[in-house]
Design a protein around this motif. Sequence first.
Motif, short mmCIF file in Angstrom:
data_model
loop_
_atom_site.label_atom_id
_atom_site.label_comp_id
_atom_site.label_asym_id
_atom_site.label_seq_id
_atom_site.Cartn_x
_atom_site.Cartn_y
_atom_site.Cartn_z
N LEU A 1 -37.91 22.24 22.11
CA LEU A 1 -38.67 21.93 20.86
C LEU A 1 -40.19 21.42 20.88
O LEU A 1 -40.96 21.76 20.06
N ILE A 2 -40.33 20.65 21.96
CA ILE A 2 -41.45 20.13 22.39
C ILE A 2 -42.49 21.08 22.70
O ILE A 2 -43.75 20.99 22.39
N GLU A 3 -41.94 22.20 23.60
CA GLU A 3 -42.97 23.07 23.97
C GLU A 3 -43.39 24.03 22.90
O GLU A 3 -44.62 24.33 22.85
N ASP A 4 -42.54 24.14 21.86
CA ASP A 4 -42.80 24.92 20.72
C ASP A 4 -43.67 24.15 19.99
O ASP A 4 -44.99 24.79 19.47
N GLN A 5 -43.75 22.91 20.12
CA GLN A 5 -44.96 22.11 19.18
C GLN A 5 -46.21 22.20 19.93
O GLN A 5 -47.17 22.43 19.25
N ILE A 6 -46.25 22.37 21.38
CA ILE A 6 -47.23 22.39 22.07
C ILE A 6 -47.86 23.74 21.77
O ILE A 6 -49.51 23.87 21.49
N ALA A 7 -47.17 24.92 21.64
CA ALA A 7 -47.48 26.15 21.48
C ALA A 7 -48.34 26.31 19.97
O ALA A 7 -48.95 27.02 19.72
N LYS A 8 -47.73 25.49 19.09
CA LYS A 8 -48.33 25.20 17.65
C LYS A 8 -49.59 24.85 17.80
O LYS A 8 -50.48 25.25 16.88
N TYR A 9 -49.90 23.80 18.49
CA TYR A 9 -51.45 23.28 18.61
C TYR A 9 -52.21 24.54 19.21
O TYR A 9 -53.48 24.75 18.66
N GLU A 10 -51.61 25.26 20.38
CA GLU A 10 -52.34 26.44 20.85
C GLU A 10 -52.70 27.36 19.82
O GLU A 10 -53.78 27.94 19.67
N GLU A 11 -51.77 27.71 18.95
CA GLU A 11 -52.12 28.76 17.77
C GLU A 11 -52.97 28.29 16.88
O GLU A 11 -53.74 29.19 16.48
N LYS A 12 -53.12 27.04 16.72
CA LYS A 12 -54.01 26.54 15.65
C LYS A 12 -55.39 26.81 16.25
O LYS A 12 -56.44 27.23 15.47
N ILE A 13 -55.56 26.63 17.37
CA ILE A 13 -56.83 26.73 18.27
C ILE A 13 -57.18 28.25 18.05
O ILE A 13 -58.25 28.38 17.85
N ASN A 14 -56.27 28.87 18.61
CA ASN A 14 -56.65 30.49 18.59
C ASN A 14 -56.87 30.98 17.26
O ASN A 14 -57.81 31.84 17.35
N LYS A 15 -56.22 30.48 16.20
CA LYS A 15 -56.67 31.03 15.24
C LYS A 15 -58.26 30.66 14.58
O LYS A 15 -58.90 31.50 13.97
N GLU A 16 -58.38 29.27 15.04
CA GLU A 16 -60.04 28.92 14.44
C GLU A 16 -60.76 29.78 15.30
O GLU A 16 -61.75 30.20 14.80
N VAL A 17 -60.64 30.08 16.70
CA VAL A 17 -61.33 30.76 17.29
C VAL A 17 -61.61 32.43 16.69
O VAL A 17 -62.66 32.95 16.70
N GLU A 18 -60.43 32.86 16.51
CA GLU A 18 -60.41 34.40 15.80
C GLU A 18 -61.22 34.33 14.50
O GLU A 18 -61.89 35.20 14.32
N LYS A 19 -60.97 33.40 13.58
CA LYS A 19 -61.76 33.35 12.71
C LYS A 19 -63.28 33.30 12.67
O LYS A 19 -63.98 34.00 12.09
N ALA A 20 -63.89 32.43 13.58
CA ALA A 20 -64.93 32.41 13.90
C ALA A 20 -65.60 33.64 14.65
O ALA A 20 -66.81 33.91 14.19
N ARG A 21 -64.62 34.24 15.24
CA ARG A 21 -65.10 35.42 15.95
C ARG A 21 -65.74 36.43 15.01
O ARG A 21 -66.71 37.29 14.86
N LYS A 22 -64.79 36.79 13.99
CA LYS A 22 -64.93 37.57 12.88
C LYS A 22 -66.36 37.19 12.06
O LYS A 22 -67.04 38.12 11.75
#
Length: 507
Positions: A104-125
Motif C-alpha cells: 500500500l505504501i509503495e503504491d503511494q510512493i509510485a503515485k507521487y512519481e506518477e504525478k511528477i512524470n505527468k508534469e514533465v510530460e505536460k511540459a514536454r508537449k
Amino acid sequence: MAQEDVFKKIVSHCKEYGFVFPSSDIYDGLAAVYDYGQNGVELKNNIKEYWWKSMVLLHENIVGIDSAIFMHPTIWKASGHVDAFNDPLIDNRDSKKRYRADVLIEDQIAKYEEKINKEVEKARKKFGEAFDEAKFRETNPRVLDNQKKRDALHERYSEAMNAMDLNELKQIILDEGIVDPISGTKNWTDVRQFNLMFSTEMGSTADSASKIYLRPETAQGIFVNFQNIQRTTRKKVPFGVCQVGKSFRNEITPGNFIFRIREFEQMECEFFCKPDTDLEWFDYWRSYCHNWLLNLGIHDDNLRLRDHAKEELSFYSKATTDIEYLFPFGWGELWGIADRTDYDLTRHQEHSGKDLSYFDQEENRKYIPYVIEPSLGADRVALAFLCDAYDEEVIDEAKNDKRIVLRLHPALAPMKAAVLPLSKKLSEEAGNIYAELSKHFSVDYDDAGSIGKRYRRQDEIGTPFSITYDFDSKEDGCVTVRDRDTMEQTRIPVSGLVKYIEERLEF
Ligand code: ATP
C-alpha cells in the motif's frame, strides 16, 4: 486496446489453448494455484531446458543439483526465514480485504512519481524541442513539492521496514490518507506479521511429529550442500551450483495470474567466488541474465534493470538488481540478482557447527566464499514470454481478417512443427513424416478442417513451422513449409526437413 483487456485476453488464451488451467478447475479452482496444460508444460520445459543449458552446460565451472523439498527445520532458522520471512499485513474492516502494508505504501510512493512524470510530460508537449527536462525537474515548484513528499515518505517507509516497526507502518498509512481501493475507507486494523512459509508435520505419531516447512526457495538446498559439492567436484572458487525446483509461499496478495502464486518453480544459481571479486561477478551475472532474455526474443523495450538503492538493500547484500518486465499490468520483477556476500554460508556454519570455509590453495588461506545469486521464477518468465509473444495481427482490414499469433522464439515454442496433410488420403505419407520428425522435436499432427484453419490453430499455439503434404509431394518428394511469422511458404525436400528446423531453433 486497454492493457487490462490485453491481459484478460492472454489469460483466457492460455486456458483455451492448453497452456495454463486453474488448479482443481471442476471444484471452482484453488486460489493462486495453477496447472500447466499440454502446451504450457512444453513451453515451461523448454524454458527450464534452455536455462539449464545456458547456466550449467555452457559454464565449465557450474554444476547442477536436485535437493529435497523437505529440509531440516533449523535450516530455515539459519536462513532467517523463520524470524524474518514475514509480510506486514493489514485488513480493511469495511471491505474485509487483506493487504500488504508495504505494498500500500509503495503504491503511494509510485503515485507521487506518477504525478511528477505527468508534469514533465505536460511540459514536454508545451515546450517541444526546447524542453530541458533536467532543469524543469530542478525548478518546477509542483515537481519539487511532489519530489519532497515522495523522498520523505520513502525514507520514513525504509526506516520502518528495516526496523519492522508495525505501528509506524500503520501510522504512515493513516498519515498519507491511504484508502482501501474497494471500500474507499480508512477503517484499517493494526498491522500484523504474517510468515509466508507453509508448515506441516513429519512423522506418523503426534509425539515424534516435528514441524517442518515446504521450502520457500530452492537456494538453501544449495548452501547446505556446499561442502558435499565442493569436495566431490574438487572445483576451485569461483564455481557455481544450480537448481530448478518447486517453492512454496503463502502469499498474502497473490495475483496477476501466474505472476504471484503460492506454488511455483524457481531456477536458482549460487555462484561462489573470492570475497574481493564479488562485484565483478555481480556485473557478469547482471548482464548475462539480461542477454539470456534478449536472446530468447524478449523485446528490449519491455525490460529494465532496477538497481536497489542503498537503503533498499538487505543488510547483508552489497548489490542487488531486479530485471523487471513490463507486463500488461505494469512492471514486475522477473529475475533477482543479488550479491549475498558470505551471509548464507556463515549462518549455516554457525547453526550447524560445521566448518564451511574454503581453502584457497593459490592464496594459501581459508575463507568463506562470497555468493552471487541470480534467481528466476519459471512461471513468471513463462508469463513474460507469453505476454511478449501474444499478437493480434490484422491481415485484411476490409475483410475483417485477423489472426492471433504467439510469436514465441522457436526454441521455446511448445511444438516446433505441425504436419498437415492436404487431404486425409495422404495420411499415410504425412504420418511417416510426423514419425520421423517426432524423433527430433515435439511435433503436432492435424488433418481436421481446412488448411487455412489448421494454419491459424498452429499460429495460436506458436508453432513456428507448418508442413503441408500435398498431392505433388508424392511426385517430387517436397513439402511446403509455412513460416508462422511471415506466413511465407517455401517448398523444400522432405529429406532436408530436420536440418531446416534444427537450424532455426538455435538461440
Ligand atoms: P515478489 O516480491 O515480486 O513476490 P520476491 O522479491 O519475493 O518477489 P525472490 O524471493 O527474490 O522474489 O524470488 C526470486 C524469484 O522467484 C522472483 O524474481 C520471481 O521470479 C520468483 N518468485 C518469487 N515469488 C514468487 C511467487 N509467489 N510466484 C511466482 N514466482 C515467484
